[in-house]
Design a protein around this motif. Structure first.
Motif, short mmCIF file in Angstrom:
data_model
loop_
_atom_site.label_atom_id
_atom_site.label_comp_id
_atom_site.label_asym_id
_atom_site.label_seq_id
_atom_site.Cartn_x
_atom_site.Cartn_y
_atom_site.Cartn_z
N TYR A 162 143.22 90.83 8.48
CA TYR A 162 142.16 90.04 7.86
C TYR A 162 140.86 90.81 8.02
O TYR A 162 140.35 90.98 9.13
CB TYR A 162 142.06 88.66 8.52
N ASN A 163 140.34 91.28 6.88
CA ASN A 163 139.11 92.06 6.92
C ASN A 163 137.92 91.20 7.31
O ASN A 163 137.89 90.00 7.04
CB ASN A 163 138.85 92.73 5.57
N ARG A 164 136.96 91.83 7.97
CA ARG A 164 135.74 91.14 8.37
C ARG A 164 134.94 90.78 7.13
O ARG A 164 134.84 91.61 6.25
CB ARG A 164 134.92 92.05 9.29
N PRO A 165 134.40 89.59 7.06
CA PRO A 165 134.30 88.55 8.07
C PRO A 165 135.56 87.67 8.11
O PRO A 165 136.09 87.29 7.07
CB PRO A 165 133.09 87.73 7.64
N ALA A 166 136.00 87.40 9.33
CA ALA A 166 137.15 86.53 9.55
C ALA A 166 136.89 85.66 10.78
O ALA A 166 137.77 85.40 11.57
CB ALA A 166 138.42 87.36 9.71
N ASP A 167 135.64 85.26 10.93
CA ASP A 167 135.21 84.54 12.13
C ASP A 167 135.72 83.11 12.21
O ASP A 167 135.67 82.51 13.28
CB ASP A 167 133.68 84.54 12.23
N ASP A 168 136.20 82.56 11.12
CA ASP A 168 136.65 81.16 11.12
C ASP A 168 138.06 80.97 11.65
O ASP A 168 138.47 79.84 11.90
CB ASP A 168 136.55 80.57 9.71
N PHE A 169 138.81 82.06 11.84
CA PHE A 169 140.17 81.93 12.35
C PHE A 169 140.14 81.43 13.79
O PHE A 169 139.32 81.87 14.60
CB PHE A 169 140.91 83.27 12.30
N GLU A 170 141.08 80.56 14.12
CA GLU A 170 141.19 80.03 15.47
C GLU A 170 141.38 81.15 16.49
O GLU A 170 140.80 81.12 17.58
CB GLU A 170 142.34 79.02 15.56
N LYS A 171 142.19 82.16 16.14
CA LYS A 171 142.42 83.28 17.05
C LYS A 171 141.13 84.04 17.34
O LYS A 171 140.92 84.50 18.46
CB LYS A 171 143.46 84.26 16.49
N ARG A 172 140.26 84.16 16.35
CA ARG A 172 138.97 84.82 16.57
C ARG A 172 138.12 83.98 17.52
O ARG A 172 137.49 84.51 18.43
CB ARG A 172 138.24 85.04 15.23
N GLN A 173 138.09 82.70 17.30
CA GLN A 173 137.30 81.81 18.17
C GLN A 173 137.83 81.83 19.61
O GLN A 173 137.05 81.87 20.56
CB GLN A 173 137.30 80.39 17.61
N LYS A 174 139.15 81.83 19.76
CA LYS A 174 139.75 81.90 21.10
C LYS A 174 139.41 83.23 21.76
O LYS A 174 139.12 83.28 22.96
CB LYS A 174 141.26 81.72 21.04
N TYR A 175 139.46 84.31 20.98
CA TYR A 175 139.11 85.62 21.53
C TYR A 175 137.66 85.62 22.02
O TYR A 175 137.38 86.05 23.14
CB TYR A 175 139.33 86.73 20.49
N LEU A 176 136.75 85.12 21.19
CA LEU A 176 135.34 85.10 21.59
C LEU A 176 135.13 84.25 22.84
O LEU A 176 134.36 84.63 23.73
CB LEU A 176 134.48 84.58 20.43
#
Length: 182
Positions: A162-176
Motif C-alpha cells: 500500500y503506497n503512502r499515504p496509507a495512514d488509515d490502515f489499522e496496522k499503521r495505527q497499531k505500528y505508530l
C-alpha cells in the motif's frame, strides 16, 4: 552472533541514483538500538548453511515463519527488472511483517524514522531483517545490481503493498502506537 549491519540517515537533497549510498556529510549513523525502537529486527547468519541452519530454523520457529522462497534480483533473471525495481522503491507499507534474508549480494532497505526521516539500511550476505507491519519502507539494490534473498512469511505469502499515504490502515495505527509516535 556479532553484527555488522550498517544504517544511516539519508541525504535526500538530491534525486541521484537510488542505488547510491546517499550518506549525509558528515555521516549520521543509526544504531541497532535505534532500529529496534522503530520495530526493525536484525540477525547475522551464515547464508552458506541456509538450507540446514539450526539458527535460522530456531528463528523461523520462534517467529512462526512457515513459508519461504528465494528470489534472485538481477537484470538477467528477474522478468521486468527495471519496472520491478521502480515498484520496490516506491514508499509503501504492508499489513504483515516483511522478512528478508540476504543469501548473496547486497541491497538497501530504507525505512522511516520516528521523525519521518529516511534511514538507509545496508543489507549484505548473511543479514536477516524484519520490518514490522505498518512501517513505511522501500527497497533497492546497490550499485552491484544483484542480490539473492530468501523471503519469509507467517503463513501464506502476501505480496500486497500500500503506497503512502496509507495512514488509515489499522496496522499503521497499531505500528505508530507501538513506537509511541501518535
Amino acid at each position: 552472533m556479532m553484527t555488522t549491519l550498517e544504517a544511516w540517515y539519508m541525504d535526500t537533497s538530491s534525486d541521484g541514483d537510488q542505488r547510491s549510498p546517499h550518506r549525509l556529510d558528515p555521516n549520521q549513523p543509526v544504531s541497532l538500538d535505534e532500529l529496534e525502537k522503530i520495530g526493525v529486527s536484525h540477525w547475522k547468519l551464515n547464508p552458506d548453511l541456509y538450507e540446514n541452519d539450526p539458527e535460522l530454523e530456531r528463528i523461523r520457529k520462534e517467529h512462526g515463519y512457515s513459508y519461504s522462497d528465494v528470489i534472485t534480483i538481477q537484470k538477467d533473471t528477474l522478468p521486468n527488472y527495471e519496472e520491478k525495481l521502480k515498484m520496490f522503491f516506491e514508499e509503501h507499507l504492508h499489513l504483515d511483517d516483511e522478512i528478508r534474508y540476504i543469501l548473496d549480494g547486497r541491497a538497501y532497505f530504507d525505512v522511516r524514522s520516528v521523525g519521518d526521516r529516511w534511514i538507509r539500511i545496508a543489507m549484505r550476505k548473511g543479514d536477516l531483517i524484519t520490518l514490522p507491519a505498518g512501517i513505511y519502507h522501500r527497497f533497492t539494490l546497490d550499485d552491484t545490481n544483484y542480490t539473492k534473498a530468501m523471503r519469509l512469511f507467517v503463513g501464506e505469502p502476501v505480496w500486497k503493498a500500500y503506497n503512502r499515504p496509507a495512514d488509515d490502515f489499522e496496522k499503521r495505527q497499531k505500528y505508530l502506537a507501538t513506537i509511541q509516535c501518535v
